[in-house]
Design an enzyme around this catalytic site. Structure first.
Site, PDB file in Angstrom:
ATOM      1  N   GLU A 199     -15.046 -13.283   0.099  1.00  0.00           N
ATOM      2  CA  GLU A 199     -14.576 -14.652  -0.094  1.00  0.00           C
ATOM      3  C   GLU A 199     -14.742 -15.480   1.170  1.00  0.00           C
ATOM      4  O   GLU A 199     -14.388 -15.045   2.268  1.00  0.00           O
ATOM      5  CB  GLU A 199     -13.100 -14.700  -0.493  1.00  0.00           C
ATOM      6  CG  GLU A 199     -12.620 -16.136  -0.692  1.00  0.00           C
ATOM      7  CD  GLU A 199     -11.122 -16.318  -0.789  1.00  0.00           C
ATOM      8  OE1 GLU A 199     -10.683 -17.474  -0.943  1.00  0.00           O
ATOM      9  OE2 GLU A 199     -10.389 -15.317  -0.695  1.00  0.00           O
TER      10      GLU A 199
ATOM     11  N   ASP B 227      -3.662 -12.369  14.683  1.00  0.00           N
ATOM     12  CA  ASP B 227      -3.645 -13.787  15.027  1.00  0.00           C
ATOM     13  C   ASP B 227      -2.528 -14.007  16.045  1.00  0.00           C
ATOM     14  O   ASP B 227      -1.361 -13.726  15.760  1.00  0.00           O
ATOM     15  CB  ASP B 227      -3.398 -14.621  13.763  1.00  0.00           C
ATOM     16  CG  ASP B 227      -3.382 -16.117  14.033  1.00  0.00           C
ATOM     17  OD1 ASP B 227      -3.715 -16.524  15.164  1.00  0.00           O
ATOM     18  OD2 ASP B 227      -3.033 -16.884  13.111  1.00  0.00           O
TER      19      ASP B 227
ATOM     20  N   ASP C 183      -0.850 -16.903  18.443  1.00  0.00           N
ATOM     21  CA  ASP C 183      -0.798 -18.360  18.611  1.00  0.00           C
ATOM     22  C   ASP C 183       0.162 -18.708  19.734  1.00  0.00           C
ATOM     23  O   ASP C 183       1.289 -18.213  19.778  1.00  0.00           O
ATOM     24  CB  ASP C 183      -0.337 -19.001  17.294  1.00  0.00           C
ATOM     25  CG  ASP C 183      -0.597 -20.486  17.251  1.00  0.00           C
ATOM     26  OD1 ASP C 183      -0.182 -21.190  18.202  1.00  0.00           O
ATOM     27  OD2 ASP C 183      -1.193 -20.961  16.269  1.00  0.00           O
TER      28      ASP C 183
END
Length: 437
Positions: free
Chosen positions: A46, A111, A113
Site C-alpha cells: 500500500e 518514529d 518526534d
C-alpha cells in the site's frame, strides 16, 4: 540553503520537476521489491498520497516501477506514506470479500518526534528544533540501532530524517517484516523506558537488577549528558530547572540538594551522583535516581503505536516535507555526530541546481546514455547526480547493496543444505559424515 530560501507557495511548481527528474524511482522500487523473491510483494504494497489541500488518497498500489512512476508524476503528492504488504492488491480492496483483505507484512518501523521531548528541553518547543536539542535524535539513533542489531540480531536498519523534527527507522530484515503484532509490541515495549503522560513526574523507574540493555543505553547517554543536558539545556542552572530535577529525587535526600553554595551545574551534578552512590552502599536495594534522571532527560521517546501495527502508515524516504521543503533523506550512521538537519537539501535547492550548466563530462555522459538502449527503451539519465541529493541516494544504494548481498548469502546457504559439496557426493563411509558438512 536555509529554510527561509524555500517558499511553500512554490511547492506545486517544484513537485512535478522533482518527480520527473530527481526522485530515485529505480532504487525505490528495488528496495520495496526485495529482490522479487516473494510473488506480488511490490504489487500488494500500500502507498498513500497526500495531495494539495490535504486530500488524502489511501490504498494505492502498482504492478511495476513504471506504473508507480507515472502515477506519482501525474498526482505529484505533497507527501508519500508507505503501508503494509496485503493479501490482495490494495487498490482492489473494495472488491475483496469482507474480512479477507489482511495486512500480512511490513518493515518493523520506529518514529521518534522531537515534540515528545518538550518537557525536558528548554531551547525549543513544538515543531521547532535547533542543534542543541537535535542531540536527542543522535542519542536515540545510537541507542536503538545498537539494540536492534545486538539484542535482536537485525542487520538492515535504514535511518531516515523526517524532513522537519524527527527521525524514522525501517528495519528491513525478512524476520522483522514477518513479525506479528504481538511480536512487534514486545520489541517496542522492550525498547520503551520513558512512560507516563504529562501528569507523571517520574517517568523512568529502575529496579534491581539493572538490565544489560539499560546499562548499554546509559553508556550512550553518559557520552552526551554533560554537554547536552548540563551545559546545553542547563538542567541544573535556573531555580525552575533545578526544581524539576529535584522533583525526581527521593524525599529523604531532598534537603541535601538545594545547592545553596555550589552554582556550577557540573559540580552540582557530581554532588547528586555522589549522593546516589552513597545511598546505594547503605540501602538494601534500588536508589538509581541519578540514572533515572539521565534516562528521563535523554532516552528515546518512541511512538509505540507506530511500531506495533502492521498496517500503520509511515512517511516514505525521499518524500518532501511541505512545511520546510526538506527531503526525507537517509542518515549515514558513520557520520551521525556530524549530521545537521539544517544542511539537508530543500526541493527548491536541488531544482535550482538542475539549472546549473552541465560540465563537459556530464554532457558526454548524457549523450552516451541517450545512445544506449535497454529492453527496447531509452535509458533514463538520473539528474539527481548533479544535485545535493546525490550523496543521499548513494547512501540508499549502499544500503540496498547490503541487503542484496545478504539475500545472495541466504540463497547460497540454503542451497548448500540441499546439495552437498562435490567431494561429499561420492563419499564412502570410511570417514564420519560430519566431515563433509
Amino acid at each position: 540553503m536555509t529554510t527561509a530560501d524555500y517558499d511553500q507557495a512554490s511547492l506545486p511548481d517544484l513537485l512535478p520537476l522533482y518527480y520527473r527528474r530527481l526522485f530515485p524511482f529505480s532504487q525505490y522500487h528495488r528496495w520495496l521489491n526485495y529482490g522479487g523473491v516473494t510473488k506480488n510483494y511490490f504489487q500488494n504494497r500500500e502507498f498513500s498520497f497526500t495531495l494539495k489541500d490535504d486530500i488524502y488518497v489511501r490504498y494505492q498500489s502498482f504492478s511495476t516501477q513504471n506504473e508507480l512512476e507515472k502515477e506519482m508524476q501525474k498526482m505529484n503528492p505533497y507527501k508519500i506514506d508507505i503501508g503494509a504488504v496485503y493479501s490482495h492488491r490494495p487498490n482492489q480492496h473494495n472488491t475483496v470479500k469482507s474480512g479477507s483483505f489482511q495486512a500480512l507484512e511490513k518493515e518493523l518501523v520506529f518514529d521518534i518526534d522531537m515534540t515528545d521531548y518538550d518537557d525536558v528541553r528548554s531551547c525549543c518547543s513544538g515543531a521547532d528544533i535547533c542543534p542543541k536539542c537535535w542531540t536527542l535524535m543522535t542519542i536515540a539513533i545510537r541507542i536503538l540501532d545498537r539494540a536492534l542489531r545486538d539484542d535482536f540480531g537485525f542487520r538492515h536498519c535504514l535511518w531516515v530524517y523526517s524532513g522537519r523534527r524527527g527521525v524514522h527507522c525501517w528495519v528491513c530484515d525478512e524476520a522483522a517484516r514477518k513479525l506479528s503484532v504481538v511480536a512487534r509490541s514486545a520489541v517496542a515495549e522492550y525498547l520503551s523506558l520513558v512512560k507516563g503522560g504529562d501528569e507523571t513526574v517520574r517517568k523512568v523507574v529502575l529496579s534491581d537488577p539493572i538490565h544489560p540493555f539499560i546499562t548499554e543505553s546509559l553508556t550512550v547517554v553518559e557520552r552526551y549528558f554533560s554537554q547536552y543536558a548540563l551545559l546545553g539545556q542547563d538542567i541544573l542552572g535556573s531555580k525552575e530547572a533545578v526544581d524539576k530535577v529535584l522533583a525526581l529525587l527521593p524525599e529523604d535526600i531532598l534537603f541535601l540538594c538545594y545547592f545553596q553554595t555550589e552554582k556550577n551545574p557540573e559540580m552540582r551534578w557530581d554532588t547528586l551522583r555522589s549522593m546516589a552512590q552513597d545511598k546505594r552502599t547503605t540501602a538494601k536495594k534500588g536508589h538509581y535516581f541519578e540514572m533515572e534522571i539521565m534516562l528521563q532527560y535523554c532516552y528515546p521517546r518512541l511512538d509505540v503505536n507506530v511500531s506495533k501495527g502492521v498496517n500503520h502508515l509511515l512517511k516514505s524516504p525521499f518524500s518532501v516535507h511541505p512545511k520546510t521543503g526538506r527531503i526525507s533523506v537517509p542518515i549515514d550512521l558513520r557520520e551521525l555526530d556530524r549530521f545537521d538537519p539544517f544542511e539537508v537539501p530543500t526541493i527548491s535547492l536541488i531544482c535550482e541546481e538542475l539549472d546549473q550548466p552541465k560540465t563537459e563530462e556530464e554532457q558526454e555522459d548524457t549523450m552516451e546514455n541517450e545512445n544506449k538502449k535497454e529492453a527496447g527503451e531509452r535509458r533514463k539519465m538520473r539528474d539527481y547526480k548533479r544535485t545535493s541529493l546525490a550523496k543521499y541516494v548513494k547512501l540508499f544504494d549502499n544500503f540496498l547493496e547490503g541487503m542484496a548481498h545478504s539475500r545472495k548469502g541466504e540463497v547460497l546457504k540454503n542451497s548448500q543444505k540441499h546439495f552437498p559439496p562435490p567431494e561429499c557426493q561420492n563419499e564412502t563411509f570410511d570417514r564420519p559424515m560430519y566431515q563433509c558438512l
